[in-house]
Write an enzyme that holds these catalytic residues in place. Structure first.
Site: not given
Length: 263
Positions: A182-184
């Site tokens: 996951y990331c922003t």
């Protein structure tokens, strides 16, 4: 309700005309008095815009008229003021720099998991096949410090180009687990998930839409803190409203000329 609509969106799609597209999009954004950043490369587009809702929606509608962008699905949040100081439109080598040319998301992506499904997996402690689920944060270290999923894997990278060697160093720790990167907003974890698959990890997913979509579609459970954003808001909480950063957390440039989590 606050008056300013903020959107973030990306799309991996071949753009051989990136330079010409830069001029077109700069003119459109200026005509609509929008502010933010648009990054273009041969691999696609990545953008963050703010302004009155009608202007923002008009810009997106014009983009969708191009078949390459017909399925754009921006993530939205609201603020009282425009969190960008100017409008930047730039052509880059990559819209998120990984320095790993064999990773081409436009040619095929890793499977994704919806925010609701991830929340359910985290609540029950395993995926639908009974396999242990771990989350892997692909953002830079200072972004992770602002907030992250509980018990997330964090390799303390300072730029995305450090992710491939970090993966090679830690790959054995991920074997036999279901890994959700996951990331922003989804762009980093899309490349990261493809790389993990290429490195032989079988049970890898990307979180569809990243943290921001998780906040938008769930109650934010199993996430501690805020999500760092690269504009004057600094960070947003699970309600997508501005949330304060701890004083000790470093301040990065307000409006980057590289993608979030600078490469």
């Amino acid at each position: 309700m606050s008056d300013i609509l903020n959107i973030s969106c990306y799309k991996f799609t071949p753009l051989p005309d990136a330079a010409a597209l830069r001029d077109t999009l700069a003119e459109r954004a200026q005509a609509l008095a929008l502010k933010g950043t648009i990054l273009l490369a041969e691999e696609g587009i990545n953008f963050f815009l703010a302004g009155p809702a009608q202007a923002v929606h008009s810009f997106v509608d014009q983009l969708r008229a191009d078949d390459r962008f017909a399925d754009l699905a921006p993530k939205e949040s609201w603020s009282d003021t425009v969190p960008f100081r100017k409008m930047l439109v730039k052509v880059k080598r990559e819209i998120i720099r990984m320095d790993h040319p064999t990773i081409r998301p436009a040619e095929g992506r890793a499977p994704s998991v919806s925010p609701a499904t991830l929340r359910r997996w985290l609540e029950q402690g395993h995926d639908d096949e009974g396999r242990e689920v771990v989350t892997l944060d692909t953002r830079n270290d200072f972004e992770v410090d602002a907030g992250a999923f509980k018990d997330t894997i964090d390799w303390r990278i300072t730029k995305f180009t450090e992710f491939p060697p970090a993966l090679r160093a830690h790959k054995a720790e991920l074997a036999d687990k279901t890994v959700v990167s996951y990331c922003t907003g989804g762009i980093r974890c899309e490349k990261a998930a493809i790389l993990m698959r290429d490195e032989g990890l079988e049970h890898v997913y990307q979180l569809e839409g990243g943290i921001l979509k998780y906040f938008e579609e769930t109650d934010g459970a199993f996430y501690d803190g805020g999500c760092f954003v690269f504009d004057e808001r600094r960070a947003v909480g699970a309600d997508l409203a501005i949330t304060p950063l701890a004083p000790a957390e470093p301040l990065e440039p307000i409006q980057p000329t590289s993608p979030p989590g600078k490469a």
